[in-house]
Design a protein around this motif. Sequence first.
Motif, PDB file in Angstrom:
ATOM      1  N   GLN A  66       0.825  -1.203   0.000  1.00  0.00           N
ATOM      2  CA  GLN A  66       0.000   0.000   0.000  1.00  0.00           C
ATOM      3  C   GLN A  66       0.862   1.258   0.000  1.00  0.00           C
ATOM      4  O   GLN A  66       0.598   2.217  -0.734  1.00  0.00           O
ATOM      5  CB  GLN A  66      -0.919  -0.006   1.219  1.00  0.00           C
ATOM      6  N   MET A  67       1.907   1.248   0.842  1.00  0.00           N
ATOM      7  CA  MET A  67       2.800   2.398   0.884  1.00  0.00           C
ATOM      8  C   MET A  67       3.529   2.568  -0.435  1.00  0.00           C
ATOM      9  O   MET A  67       3.683   3.684  -0.948  1.00  0.00           O
ATOM     10  CB  MET A  67       3.800   2.233   2.026  1.00  0.00           C
ATOM     11  N   THR A  68       3.974   1.457  -1.019  1.00  0.00           N
ATOM     12  CA  THR A  68       4.663   1.534  -2.307  1.00  0.00           C
ATOM     13  C   THR A  68       3.733   2.032  -3.396  1.00  0.00           C
ATOM     14  O   THR A  68       4.105   2.869  -4.228  1.00  0.00           O
ATOM     15  CB  THR A  68       5.226   0.155  -2.683  1.00  0.00           C
ATOM     16  N   ASN A  72       4.176   5.345  -5.517  1.00  0.00           N
ATOM     17  CA  ASN A  72       4.229   5.289  -6.977  1.00  0.00           C
ATOM     18  C   ASN A  72       3.157   6.160  -7.606  1.00  0.00           C
ATOM     19  O   ASN A  72       3.394   6.847  -8.605  1.00  0.00           O
ATOM     20  CB  ASN A  72       4.068   3.843  -7.451  1.00  0.00           C
ATOM     21  N   LEU A  73       1.953   6.144  -7.010  1.00  0.00           N
ATOM     22  CA  LEU A  73       0.872   6.970  -7.550  1.00  0.00           C
ATOM     23  C   LEU A  73       1.182   8.448  -7.413  1.00  0.00           C
ATOM     24  O   LEU A  73       0.926   9.242  -8.326  1.00  0.00           O
ATOM     25  CB  LEU A  73      -0.445   6.636  -6.842  1.00  0.00           C
ATOM     26  N   LEU A  74       1.738   8.835  -6.254  1.00  0.00           N
ATOM     27  CA  LEU A  74       2.101  10.232  -6.076  1.00  0.00           C
ATOM     28  C   LEU A  74       3.176  10.661  -7.058  1.00  0.00           C
ATOM     29  O   LEU A  74       3.101  11.746  -7.660  1.00  0.00           O
ATOM     30  CB  LEU A  74       2.578  10.465  -4.634  1.00  0.00           C
ATOM     31  N   ALA A  75       4.187   9.784  -7.216  1.00  0.00           N
ATOM     32  CA  ALA A  75       5.254  10.118  -8.160  1.00  0.00           C
ATOM     33  C   ALA A  75       4.720  10.192  -9.587  1.00  0.00           C
ATOM     34  O   ALA A  75       5.069  11.103 -10.353  1.00  0.00           O
ATOM     35  CB  ALA A  75       6.370   9.073  -8.066  1.00  0.00           C
ATOM     36  N   LEU A  80       2.903  13.264 -14.299  1.00  0.00           N
ATOM     37  CA  LEU A  80       1.851  13.602 -15.270  1.00  0.00           C
ATOM     38  C   LEU A  80       1.507  15.082 -15.212  1.00  0.00           C
ATOM     39  O   LEU A  80       1.232  15.711 -16.247  1.00  0.00           O
ATOM     40  CB  LEU A  80       0.605  12.753 -15.003  1.00  0.00           C
ATOM     41  N   LYS A  81       1.505  15.664 -14.000  1.00  0.00           N
ATOM     42  CA  LYS A  81       1.247  17.096 -13.885  1.00  0.00           C
ATOM     43  C   LYS A  81       2.335  17.899 -14.596  1.00  0.00           C
ATOM     44  O   LYS A  81       2.044  18.880 -15.287  1.00  0.00           O
ATOM     45  CB  LYS A  81       1.170  17.496 -12.410  1.00  0.00           C
TER      46      LYS A  81
END
Length: 311
Positions: A66-68, A72-75, A80-81
């Motif tokens: 979950q932490m990974t 990964n989603l935040l990165a 993408l931003k």
Amino acid sequence: MKPLFAKKTSLGVRLLVFAVLSVALMVVDARLDALKVVRSQMGMVLAPFYWLADLPVRVWEGATQQMTSSSNLLAENQKLKAELLLMQRRLQKLATLTEQNVRLRELLNSSALVDDRVIAGELIGVDPNPFTHRILVDRGAKDGVFIGQPVLDASGLMGQVVEVMPYASRVLLITDVTHSIPVQVNRNGLRAIAAGTGNADYLELRHVAETADIKVGDLLVSSGLGQRFPAGYPVAQVTEVIHGSGQPFAIVRAAPTAMLNRSRYLLLVFSDSRSPEERANAAAEAQLNADRQDEESAVEQAPTREQEAAQ
């Protein structure tokens, strides 16, 4: 019932007996199906213990995953931003380049239609004084610019040069309160003086008689009187005519045809020594070339429009 081992039985004997028993059970389990039911029942009984024993490992793996995943989603979100900002910047730049291309094409066509010799310039500054309508262009004495030289854009007359420097010039716009220009109605030749009002949206015509034949929509062009502005350049279009206002003259307002607040590329006009016949022939030829270019552009864009319609 007697116990399996006596109290005095040694540990070695016990180990041997259990080893033989284990080997016997494994042989029986491998060769026969007699212990299949027992093994199945034992597996059912021991399943909760297996689940409890494996629970810490699964909780740890789940938390780590979950932490990974969050990291990964935040990165990925940040990446993408950043890519979106880059694409938007490129899109804005492309839109700017496209608009500049359109303006330059319009200016090119306008310079071809102008009878007099011209040079193209670019706006590089605007006077910050709100009561003075002046701009700065990147053409100066090194380019032959002189005081009083007419300046226009792709749509009409903008003003005249009032100050010349070696590599830049200051232009007084026609909407400045100190500026006036002789004009005439293109429809019937009626002459008047178009004066600046300090408002970039309109000019006022001075001393227009109440009975003058002028109406909304009339195009005002430079009359050539005063020998400052050549005749025939579009200046403004009449937007308001007020008769019987109690004033000795009619109130006439007109919107400049030039895009005073938006034009970036300008034309500085020089006098023309050609004869009227030569200028008329050159203007007709320039108009023919401009029409031909418009037709070619329309033909080139036709397949693209058909493809977009098909999609």
